[in-house]
Design a protein around this motif. Structure first.
Motif, PDB file in Angstrom:
ATOM      1  N   PRO A 170       0.894  -1.278  -0.070  1.00 49.90           N
ATOM      2  CA  PRO A 170       0.046   0.133   0.050  1.00 49.90           C
ATOM      3  C   PRO A 170       1.020   1.164   0.038  1.00 49.90           C
ATOM      4  CG  PRO A 170      -0.982  -1.667   1.551  1.00 49.90           C
ATOM      5  CD  PRO A 170       0.204  -2.252   1.111  1.00 49.90           C
ATOM      6  N   GLU A 171       1.768   1.229   0.842  1.00 50.66           N
ATOM      7  CA  GLU A 171       2.791   2.441   0.896  1.00 50.66           C
ATOM      8  C   GLU A 171       3.490   2.520  -0.679  1.00 50.66           C
ATOM      9  OE1 GLU A 171       2.534  -0.045   3.088  1.00 50.66           O
ATOM     10  OE2 GLU A 171       1.965   0.977   4.825  1.00 50.66           O
ATOM     11  N   GLN A 172       3.622   1.621  -1.054  1.00 55.07           N
ATOM     12  CA  GLN A 172       4.370   1.931  -2.339  1.00 55.07           C
ATOM     13  C   GLN A 172       3.423   2.441  -3.383  1.00 55.07           C
ATOM     14  OE1 GLN A 172       6.056  -1.958  -2.686  1.00 55.07           O
ATOM     15  NE2 GLN A 172       8.115  -1.558  -2.638  1.00 55.07           N
ATOM     16  N   VAL A 173       2.375   1.797  -3.337  1.00 59.87           N
ATOM     17  CA  VAL A 173       1.119   2.401  -4.283  1.00 59.87           C
ATOM     18  C   VAL A 173       1.056   4.045  -4.219  1.00 59.87           C
ATOM     19  CG1 VAL A 173      -1.168   2.340  -5.112  1.00 59.87           C
ATOM     20  CG2 VAL A 173       0.119   0.180  -4.809  1.00 59.87           C
ATOM     21  N   VAL A 174       0.787   4.297  -2.812  1.00 59.97           N
ATOM     22  CA  VAL A 174       0.498   5.603  -2.535  1.00 59.97           C
ATOM     23  C   VAL A 174       1.616   6.667  -2.675  1.00 59.97           C
ATOM     24  CG1 VAL A 174      -0.006   7.177  -0.469  1.00 59.97           C
ATOM     25  CG2 VAL A 174      -1.333   4.983  -0.616  1.00 59.97           C
ATOM     26  N   ARG A 175       2.681   6.204  -2.770  1.00 60.87           N
ATOM     27  CA  ARG A 175       4.009   7.034  -3.301  1.00 60.87           C
ATOM     28  C   ARG A 175       3.908   7.357  -4.616  1.00 60.87           C
ATOM     29  NH1 ARG A 175       9.063   4.119  -1.782  1.00 60.87           N
ATOM     30  NH2 ARG A 175       7.793   3.924   0.302  1.00 60.87           N
ATOM     31  N   CYS A 176       3.298   6.688  -5.506  1.00 66.54           N
ATOM     32  CA  CYS A 176       2.782   7.118  -7.007  1.00 66.54           C
ATOM     33  C   CYS A 176       1.972   7.910  -7.048  1.00 66.54           C
ATOM     34  CB  CYS A 176       2.474   5.754  -7.589  1.00 66.54           C
ATOM     35  SG  CYS A 176       3.799   4.518  -7.730  1.00 66.54           S
ATOM     36  N   LEU A 177       1.463   8.715  -6.119  1.00 67.76           N
ATOM     37  CA  LEU A 177       0.051   9.424  -6.082  1.00 67.76           C
ATOM     38  C   LEU A 177       0.368  11.063  -5.756  1.00 67.76           C
ATOM     39  CD1 LEU A 177      -2.529   7.084  -4.486  1.00 67.76           C
ATOM     40  CD2 LEU A 177      -1.654   7.186  -6.843  1.00 67.76           C
ATOM     41  N   ASP A 178      -0.415  11.790  -6.489  1.00 68.17           N
ATOM     42  CA  ASP A 178      -0.060  13.211  -6.113  1.00 68.17           C
ATOM     43  C   ASP A 178      -1.843  13.614  -5.451  1.00 68.17           C
ATOM     44  OD1 ASP A 178       0.110  15.845  -5.981  1.00 68.17           O
ATOM     45  OD2 ASP A 178      -0.209  16.556  -8.016  1.00 68.17           O
ATOM     46  N   PHE A 179      -1.787  13.906  -4.243  1.00 64.66           N
ATOM     47  CA  PHE A 179      -3.104  14.295  -3.719  1.00 64.66           C
ATOM     48  C   PHE A 179      -3.432  15.616  -3.668  1.00 64.66           C
ATOM     49  CE2 PHE A 179      -4.041  10.122  -1.549  1.00 64.66           C
ATOM     50  CZ  PHE A 179      -2.745   9.513  -1.766  1.00 64.66           C
ATOM     51  N   SER A 180      -2.863  16.426  -4.465  1.00 60.82           N
ATOM     52  CA  SER A 180      -3.200  17.719  -4.629  1.00 60.82           C
ATOM     53  C   SER A 180      -4.655  18.160  -5.069  1.00 60.82           C
ATOM     54  CB  SER A 180      -2.284  18.679  -5.720  1.00 60.82           C
ATOM     55  OG  SER A 180      -1.811  18.427  -6.789  1.00 60.82           O
ATOM     56  N   TYR A 181      -5.357  18.920  -4.399  1.00 54.25           N
ATOM     57  CA  TYR A 181      -6.786  19.161  -4.665  1.00 54.25           C
ATOM     58  C   TYR A 181      -7.924  18.011  -4.406  1.00 54.25           C
ATOM     59  CZ  TYR A 181      -4.905  22.964  -7.820  1.00 54.25           C
ATOM     60  OH  TYR A 181      -4.165  24.168  -8.120  1.00 54.25           O
ATOM     61  N   VAL A 182      -7.351  16.892  -3.747  1.00 49.84           N
ATOM     62  CA  VAL A 182      -8.286  15.942  -3.471  1.00 49.84           C
ATOM     63  C   VAL A 182      -8.212  15.479  -1.678  1.00 49.84           C
ATOM     64  CG1 VAL A 182      -8.308  14.736  -5.617  1.00 49.84           C
ATOM     65  CG2 VAL A 182      -6.916  13.965  -3.818  1.00 49.84           C
ATOM     66  N   THR A 183      -7.338  16.353  -1.184  1.00 53.32           N
ATOM     67  CA  THR A 183      -7.266  15.745   0.388  1.00 53.32           C
ATOM     68  C   THR A 183      -8.392  16.035   1.146  1.00 53.32           C
ATOM     69  OG1 THR A 183      -6.166  17.975   0.787  1.00 53.32           O
ATOM     70  CG2 THR A 183      -4.773  16.012   0.467  1.00 53.32           C
ATOM     71  N   ASP A 184      -9.345  16.989   0.579  1.00 53.56           N
ATOM     72  CA  ASP A 184     -10.600  16.911   1.354  1.00 53.56           C
ATOM     73  C   ASP A 184     -11.532  15.726   1.220  1.00 53.56           C
ATOM     74  OD1 ASP A 184     -10.704  17.976  -1.445  1.00 53.56           O
ATOM     75  OD2 ASP A 184     -12.704  18.765  -1.114  1.00 53.56           O
ATOM     76  N   VAL A 185     -11.269  14.921   0.381  1.00 55.14           N
ATOM     77  CA  VAL A 185     -11.921  13.528   0.467  1.00 55.14           C
ATOM     78  C   VAL A 185     -11.029  12.247   0.446  1.00 55.14           C
ATOM     79  CG1 VAL A 185     -13.778  14.574  -0.976  1.00 55.14           C
ATOM     80  CG2 VAL A 185     -12.041  12.997  -2.017  1.00 55.14           C
ATOM     81  N   LEU A 186      -9.708  12.678   0.291  1.00 52.25           N
ATOM     82  CA  LEU A 186      -8.660  11.605   0.422  1.00 52.25           C
ATOM     83  C   LEU A 186      -7.465  11.744   0.797  1.00 52.25           C
ATOM     84  CD1 LEU A 186      -8.870   8.182  -0.350  1.00 52.25           C
ATOM     85  CD2 LEU A 186      -7.899   8.834  -2.489  1.00 52.25           C
ATOM     86  N   THR A 187      -7.036  11.284   2.018  1.00 55.00           N
ATOM     87  CA  THR A 187      -5.522  11.966   2.406  1.00 55.00           C
ATOM     88  C   THR A 187      -4.888  10.587   2.191  1.00 55.00           C
ATOM     89  OG1 THR A 187      -5.926  10.806   4.729  1.00 55.00           O
ATOM     90  CG2 THR A 187      -6.499  13.114   4.291  1.00 55.00           C
ATOM     91  N   PRO A 188      -3.473  10.682   2.175  1.00 56.51           N
ATOM     92  CA  PRO A 188      -2.565   9.613   1.872  1.00 56.51           C
ATOM     93  C   PRO A 188      -2.694   8.420   3.015  1.00 56.51           C
ATOM     94  CG  PRO A 188      -1.452  11.594   1.930  1.00 56.51           C
ATOM     95  CD  PRO A 188      -2.843  11.852   1.950  1.00 56.51           C
ATOM     96  N   GLU A 189      -3.157   8.814   4.137  1.00 55.35           N
ATOM     97  CA  GLU A 189      -3.391   7.865   5.255  1.00 55.35           C
ATOM     98  C   GLU A 189      -4.538   7.074   4.888  1.00 55.35           C
ATOM     99  OE1 GLU A 189      -2.816  11.222   5.671  1.00 55.35           O
ATOM    100  OE2 GLU A 189      -0.791  10.911   6.054  1.00 55.35           O
TER     101      GLU A 189
END
Lengths: 438, 438
Positions: free
Chosen positions: A143-162
């Motif tokens: 899971p951590e490796q997948v999430v490292r591929c992601l850019d969360f800008s503009y979506v943290t109000d519905v989905l955070t890395p955690e």
């Protein structure tokens, strides 16, 4: 050993599909399926390359090619190692890092399509270097490796890395089992083959009969040019496929909001599972309104939904029953992954957009990863299949009784044959020279 | 006598503004203000031409130029007469008529920017042929004539042609009076001159002082790179402009939704009238959420809002206190007009996006028409002014004590001088040859 991207080349590849009206619908009457086709050359011994494409429907492909050329300096000279070490950061840089190019979108239209071709070529390169198809490369990540591929800008109000990590952890148990199941049974598909609007009713009936014989359980009809025609053609399709199989409908954006509701009330008698793209793909609130008013017919959209911010709102507004993301309308696989995770959070099934040229090859990887590691469900999930142009790929999709069998070859399944790249180059390839001569 | 468009030429024009950090903000650190510049040549005696441009910020302008070339066949050969006889239908055709080109948006990004340049060039041609500036051409139309210029596809759920006519009829009384008032007093403006992020604090203080001396009552600050810097710079601006003048803030899309709320709560002490582009321009629901949570600070956005469908939803969702439409991000004046009408229906004041190169010249025409014939109000309406690059136009904006004086010359005020078109052509013009040499 580090692998450096030494050069990016891009080709304008077009197939004269308009001659046979393959792919014809209410909005797109005569497309020539095309690709802005990217090759990343490297200094690796053995000539390792990354291939990627963005799909267009003919004229204007030259604009995407120009955009790829403008973006090329952002990847040439980088090593694969430094890109994949923090691929989320890389993706942020290629979409936002050159603010002058970003202005042309931002994150939409031609510049985003071009970004997708390059980003997907990097995934192809990465997967080839790992000796795995992309779905397997992803499925093997933590899971951590997948999430490292992601850019969360503009979506943290519905989905955070955690939260993203938590969503992925939830499905770690059972991953190996689901992978084995996919290798054995394949991923369920549906076909649009009989449904193109430009086909005669006889041809449609014949193709529907063949689809049933081939084991398809879900069939899609293109509608929206003329309601009485739609009704007559739906009648033929139901005659051929019966009521135990599933019918879907696709209007390709031709209606307004209220018009969509009125027309689908007429077509409800045919019990379609969904109406796809009833109106403008930008109309989030419009889709939500249509969905409320035509239930239990589902609303499907996404092939023209241009970025994660639009999908975020589609989910927030309750606008979709089916998320039909596109592998190259979004800015490549990194953005696709974050949409998969948001869809999982909102419990919206993902049924990616296939068809065109190369889209089926791409999206089988996405659907497989979604099932194995994100949604862990096949409920209400079917992957679009269109039986055109697969012969141009080194590793074409394999369909068995209406199901996609997982690709085995390393990469993103998107590499075309050398002969195709030569013959279909526009306008100088032999196929186009021959057409120009007639 | 009919006037035929015989040829379309397009130039890549760039100004090296990054050298002085004019126009620098948190997202766009070093723009080179640029234009994809279109000339429609005609067979009219005397060499009548239509000029139009789309604005970009440097690299990538060549992609818009390529898109204009791809769209050119849709206008070359038409007569002005047939276009303006049903301009709504013409606009529909140029945006939807070539489905292969439409695929690249649809109605967004590069292809829509290119469409805007051509559509605006047609308005310039029309207005020149009528011997009027565009604002006056529009102001002299009947409600029915205005509505014939509009394409209502995808917006009839909030605005029908009948409603549009009714909105315009409501303001027919008083039109002559408001026109006379504008000619006498001008349209209220605001300045971003002191506020660019790349300017030193000394330069900012000096420019703020000059702005007050020049009669400006509204001043905008660029923020978003660093909150402590923003606070210190806002303190300086308030010291110079006092509290009887109005301060606005512009974050140029750098924040997420929750981050926008947190940061604006810190900046609320400076009593900004609005926060502009706090987050992604696509995030309709995000803007609505921010707006609810930071009132009474207003939320402003629109310069990157790419079409009427997005604005429709911004209004439906209650996302905006100020609509900052852009004259060339939307698909030209026809689409601008339908947004003006929707804004009037939802009682949202329109404060168009100025700055860049040519945008002030364009939008003065829009704001004047809005006041004279659509909104009939100046409440909460100010038109952006940036004091760069006006010297390149034949008919540059005229500012008097912080107000835009209506242009008098026929056309859309957007024609550049022949010398500029030669010297600033990229990359072969003298200005760029000189830069390349140093």
């Amino acid at each position: 050993m580090s692998i450096r991207i030494t050069q990016l080349s891009v080709r304008d590849i077009r197939f004269p599909t308009s001659l046979s009206l393959d792919g014809s619908d209410a909005m797109n009457s005569a497309p020539d399926y095309s690709a802005s086709y990217v090759v990343l050359h490297t200094d690796a011994p053995g000539g390792l390359e990354g291939h990627g494409l963005t799909f267009t429907i003919g004229r204007g492909n030259e604009i995407c090619v120009a955009a790829v050329q403008s973006l090329a300096p952002m990847v040439v000279g980088l090593t694969l190692e430094e890109i994949v070490a923090d691929m989320g950061a890389f993706w942020h840089t290629i979409t936002v890092g050159d603010s002058q190019l970003r202005w042309l979108g931002p994150e939409k239209g031609v510049i985003h399509l071009a970004t997708a071709a390059i980003v997907n070529a990097i995934w192809d390169l990465w997967a080839k270097n790992e000796g795995k198809p992309v779905w397997k490369l992803l499925a093997d990540m933590t899971p951590e490796q997948v999430v490292r591929c992601l850019d969360f800008s503009y979506v943290t109000d519905v989905l955070t890395p955690e939260e993203a990590i938590a969503l992925l952890r939830r499905q770690v148990p059972g991953k190996a089992q689901r992978e084995a199941q996919m290798l054995r049974e394949g991923y369920p598909g549906y076909t649009t083959a009989p449904g193109w609007l430009g086909y005669s009713e006889d041809k449609m009936r014949q193709l529907a009969r063949e689809a049933v014989e081939d084991g398809w359980t879900h069939i899609k009809q293109k509608i929206g040019a003329n309601l009485e025609d739609d009704i007559r053609r739906a009648t033929i399709l139901r005659e051929e496929i019966g009521w135990e199989r599933t019918l879907m409908m696709d209007a390709n954006q031709v209606w307004g909001v209220d018009e969509s509701v009125a027309n689908m009330r007429r077509l409800a008698a045919f019990e379609p599972l969904w109406i796809e793209e009833p109106t403008s793909p930008d109309d989030i609130l419009g889709h939500a309104s249509i969905r409320q008013r035509i239930a239990p017919i589902g609303v499907a959209s996404g092939e023209h939904c241009h970025n994660r911010v639009m999908f975020k709102q589609m989910f927030q507004a309750g606008a979709l029953d089916f998320c039909q993301l596109d592998a190259a309308r979004l800015g490549g696989l990194n953005e696709v992954l974050i949409v998969l995770l948001m869809a999982a959070k909102f419990n919206v099934p993902v049924c990616p957009h296939g068809g065109g040229v190369g889209l089926c090859e791409y999206v089988q990887n996405i659907a497989l990863f979604d099932y194995i590691a994100v949604s862990a469900s096949l409920h209400n999930r079917v992957l679009e299949y269109v039986d055109h142009l697969h012969e141009h790929f080194l590793d074409p999709v394999v369909i068995r009784r209406g199901r996609y069998m997982p690709p085995q070859r390393a990469g993103y399944s998107i590499e075309m044959t050398a002969e195709t790249l030569e013959r279909y180059q526009y306008p100088g390839g032999q196929v186009w020279l021959d057409i120009a001569r007639t």
